[in-house]
Design an enzyme around this catalytic site. Sequence first.
Site, short mmCIF file in Angstrom:
data_model
loop_
_atom_site.label_atom_id
_atom_site.label_comp_id
_atom_site.label_asym_id
_atom_site.label_seq_id
_atom_site.Cartn_x
_atom_site.Cartn_y
_atom_site.Cartn_z
N SER A 71 0.70 -1.06 -0.02
CA SER A 71 0.17 0.07 0.07
C SER A 71 0.99 1.12 -0.16
CB SER A 71 -0.89 -0.03 1.17
OG SER A 71 -2.06 1.09 0.99
N ASP A 217 -6.16 -4.64 -2.26
CA ASP A 217 -4.98 -4.29 -1.00
C ASP A 217 -4.22 -5.64 -0.71
OD1 ASP A 217 -3.77 -3.22 0.97
OD2 ASP A 217 -4.85 -1.53 0.81
#
Length: 762
Positions: A71, A217
């Site tokens: 991320s 993610d």
Amino acid sequence: MTFVILAALFSHSASAQEATQSIAPFPATGKPRPRIGLVLSGGGARGYAHLGVLKVLEELHVPVDYIAGTSMGAVVGGLYASGLSANNLETKLNKTNLSDIAFDRNERQQLTESQREDNYQYPIGLNAGYGDGKLKIPAGLVQGNRLLALMQNWTPQLPGNINFDDLPIPFRAVATDLGTGEEVVLTHGSLPRAIRSSMAVPGLFAPYELDGRTLVDGGLVSNLPVQQARDMGADIIIAVNISTPLEDAANLESATSVAQQMITILLRQNVKAQLALLKPDDVLIEPDLGDISVTDFARGKDGVAAGEKAAQQMTEKLRAFSLSPDQWQAYLKAKQPTRLAGKLLTAETRIDTIDITAKGRVPARVVQQQLDVHVGDRYDVDTLNQDLARLSTNGDFKSVTQELVSENGNNILKVNAEEKSWGPQFLLFGFGMSSGFDAHGDFNLQVGHRFPWITASGLEWRNDVILGTSQIKLHSELRQPIWDTVGVYLAPYVEYGRRRSDIYLDDSSPGADTLPITAYQLDTSIVGADIGVPIGRLGEFRAGINYRWFHGSPAYNVSYLQLEDSGNVRINQATAHAAITIDQLDDPLFPRKGYYLYANTDLALSKTDNPYNQVSVKGLWATSYGSHTFNIALEGSGVYGESGSNPNSFGTDGLGFTLGGFQHLSAYATNQFTGDYLLYARMTYLNNLRKFTLPGFTSTVLGSSLEIGDTWIERNDFGHGPYKKSVSLFLGGNSLIGPLYFGFAMAPQGVWNAYLQLGRVF
């Protein structure tokens, strides 16, 4: 959190061996120094702390041989791996509003006029569509177009098909396969696409499709990818954990906060598993980020400072890996991307082929027409992304991306335009409510329907419906582009409306609690056609002809207009119509800067008993100084020509122009004053309460307004005073269902009004 594409690691051993051979002897032992892997966790805006850690590592001359990130860790780590220094990266980020980038916020002035029009009419920011027999919503609130473009602009030297081992620092990023739940590791391809994928927080960022896999993610499976750095060949791990801490259960007072806590628990579990892989010689840095949340991008400096402080506290342990000045210079020189020699893009790189893929109803030729690029041109990533930004703000696409790849010595520009997945028909919503101290109130429900690209020529069907206590309205029109590149369109339309208008005596007491003597039911039907011409991205001009049928009748059998047929009003006439709209406000609800102008005129073309010609102009100008905003609104309307001298002319809706109600002489009743001529002015002050936000609001303002205006029946009286005045104080802000105001207004002679207003002025 990050996205990574699964790739073969068979080439890694050779790269690792090459890296080992190039490592200089370690000063303390004379033996080859340990290979250091930097692991950066996800955490949104808290990831600014990674920059602070990198700055300290550079100051201590601690080399980094491998980077693995998730991320925001992949964003910072990927950019650093591409060759940007910590200070250079910090400078770039300080000059960038990363909040606008991360959430795909565009300057409203950059939108097309049709989008600004919808943005103005439908303040509820709910994206919804209809297709395949069902209602749809986007897979994420944010598509990530601006983030991808920014990463491309910051790494313009990298082609779209490289091995991440060939970067100045070998790099890995982690993602999750949405279909299987498996960890996915990006090892090659486009670095910006890997970074874009890394930010795909489920529910917030749309999933990203890469090489046939739908990725979200990577924090779901590995928010602190220690194992990935080990697999790359790291002997020593420097891990930076910025994960969000758990909230006290007593503070979880909503379903959203409980859901966020659940996600945090899942992330902490996989972080705990990765922390267990650390060895005694490894370094764990956990900055104290306090109350900085994952979306606090405005607190970047605080995050950098927290990262620096945490790394400095580990100075003694980090110095064990420091290089001498000569070795540090040798290390920096060795970081040059020699394995990418001949592949890096330069200012002289030419485009040999253009490959445009348009997924959806919009033809590829439309994309080509909007791009100012041709075969043989230099590859200018910044200019090209500006063209793509204009395309993506047209509202036709979910995403428009580009990359230059080298295949067999041929530089191919690949442009991919993908239509919105929640279409092909789209729905818009608005809601309005107005209530005064007299317990009288109105509400409106607005629904918009848009069906673009019905044909390859760009035909669009637009419908707008208003359902309310005092009005109903249906407007339906087709917009057919006439010239592809100019944006001119033909718009045939039909409209039907019915509304109720209260009528007050001119000599009645002027209070907000004044009762109407009667009310008129006004029915209007219109059939017509316009030509629309855009004025760049400032606004548009529309002109055409229509035929109108108007009928008005008193609801209480009390005639306000002493006419034939017991006060009934009938007007049937052909009309020439023209209107210009200039909309450059930064926010249609609470503008802080910009200006707005709307002017229209109607000219009767047919002879009737009560023909009318009319003109209306209104404008708004706003400017701000810090948290203080001032805006000025002006409005004027009137009839002209034969209707201006006709005592039975009735203005825009058959009963003239009106004043009274919220932000239209707020101390008085809604539409209390009626006439064939109108003048109005308002000056408003707004204080943006940045440190105070009402529950459910995205922003809160304290405001005050001064208003003056009046209406007149006779042309000879137009502009003569005395004018009616009003002053108001209100608290308001943007909510999920539109602008909301609580206010109190006063006028001379003891007139006052308290009001609650949701949505726009009625």
